[in-house]
Design a protein around this motif. Structure first.
Motif, PDB file in Angstrom:
ATOM      1  N   THR A  51       0.866  -1.165   0.000  1.00 54.19           N
ATOM      2  CA  THR A  51       0.000   0.000   0.000  1.00 54.19           C
ATOM      3  C   THR A  51       0.911   1.226   0.000  1.00 54.19           C
ATOM      4  N   HIS A  83       4.372  -7.263   4.151  1.00 59.92           N
ATOM      5  CA  HIS A  83       3.689  -6.114   3.541  1.00 59.92           C
ATOM      6  C   HIS A  83       4.584  -4.895   3.583  1.00 59.92           C
ATOM      7  N   VAL A 121      -4.132  -0.960  -3.063  1.00 60.02           N
ATOM      8  CA  VAL A 121      -3.288  -2.060  -2.583  1.00 60.02           C
ATOM      9  C   VAL A 121      -3.010  -2.986  -3.751  1.00 60.02           C
ATOM     10  N   CYS A 129       5.162  -0.636   9.847  1.00 61.14           N
ATOM     11  CA  CYS A 129       3.715  -0.625   9.615  1.00 61.14           C
ATOM     12  C   CYS A 129       3.097  -1.555  10.649  1.00 61.14           C
ATOM     13  N   CYS A 158      -0.941  -5.305   7.595  1.00 55.20           N
ATOM     14  CA  CYS A 158       0.321  -5.490   8.328  1.00 55.20           C
ATOM     15  C   CYS A 158       0.152  -6.425   9.523  1.00 55.20           C
ATOM     16  N   TYR A 170       1.528   5.499   1.696  1.00 57.02           N
ATOM     17  CA  TYR A 170       1.178   6.544   2.663  1.00 57.02           C
ATOM     18  C   TYR A 170       2.122   7.718   2.489  1.00 57.02           C
ATOM     19  N   ASP A 186       4.291  -0.778   3.273  1.00 60.44           N
ATOM     20  CA  ASP A 186       3.515   0.455   3.179  1.00 60.44           C
ATOM     21  C   ASP A 186       4.480   1.515   2.656  1.00 60.44           C
TER      22      ASP A 186
END
Length: 250
Positions: free
Chosen positions: A29, A122, A140, A104, A116, A31, A124
């Motif tokens: 993902t 994963h 995602v 994350c 997460c 941020y 981020d």
């Protein structure tokens, strides 16, 4: 029909090639906003990521990858995986290499801790880094990733914090494996003192070292040991950072 079969064979062959090359499956993902400014700071303690040598190509790792901070500074090459659900949001044939700079955390308000959650690999990623490989509307994407060698400009950097009886050093800008396996500090009036990880990339020594010039020794997680002799002059103050002329190969 023949054309479809050829395409299928190429995709299958590519999947086998990727698996053989040591890639692992995860998700990603983003941020931090379009300029990545929201990714500054974080659980590795690097603060300004440009000063620390990492810039905007960074990511927060899920706990299973973050490894309680031991992965801080490591580099990962990531590509979107078109073979899995969500692959329609991939930008095909593009990879991006990021540095691990943050955690994350699992979100237990969501099922299984969210993206997460425990056991999930994963990333981020900063939005600018993520948009190299994914289409914004997807949010995602499935990815393939592998840890790779880090390439850095300049030498290893030591950012000093703490108090009169407590030295806290954030060790930054490592090439090679990118992360610290062990560290030592030596004052002008001391021998080598073993440091311990406090949190993230912060290493501590419970010693009075104010007023002394400092040398450091660092063992990378790749197994390379370097002594950074007299890298911090005796007039140092808390809040300052000092860059060496040496860096790691592995």
């Amino acid at each position: 029909m023949a054309g479809s079969l050829v395409t299928l064979c190429v995709v299958v062959a590519a999947s086998f090639a990727v698996a053989a090359a040591g890639w692992s499956s995860g998700t990603a993902t983003f941020y931090g906003g379009v300029d990545g400014s929201g990714t500054m700071g974080g659980a590795c303690g690097y603060d300004n990521l440009y000063n620390a040598g990492y810039g905007v190509n960074n990511a927060a790792l899920s706990p299973t990858l973050f490894n309680d901070g031991a992965s801080c500074g490591q580099c990962y090459t990531i590509m979107c995986d078109t073979s899995r659900p969500g692959g329609q949001y991939c930008k095909v044939g593009i990879t991006i290499t990021i540095t691990a700079t943050n955690l994350c955390p699992s979100n237990y308000a969501l099922p299984n801790g969210g993206w997460c959650g425990p056991g999930r690999p994963h990333f981020d990623m900063s939005q600018p880094a993520w948009e190299n490989i994914g289409i914004y509307s997807g949010g995602v994407i499935p990815v393939l990733y592998q840890q790779v060698k880090c390439w850095r400009r300049g030498g290893v950097r030591f950012s000093i914090a703490g108090s009169n009886y407590f030295l806290l050093v954030n060790i930054q800008n490592l090439a090679g494996s990118g992360s610290v396996g062990a560290a030592w500090v030596k004052g002008d009036k001391t021998g080598w003192i073993q440091m311990s990880r406090n949190w993230g990339a912060n290493w501590q020594a419970l010693s009075r070292l104010v007023g002394q010039g400092l040398s450091f020794a660092v063992l990378s997680t790749g197994g390379q040991y370097i002594q950074f002799l007299n890298v911090v002059p005796g007039w140092w103050q808390f809040g300052q950072a000092f860059t060496s002329y040496q860096n790691f190969d592995y």
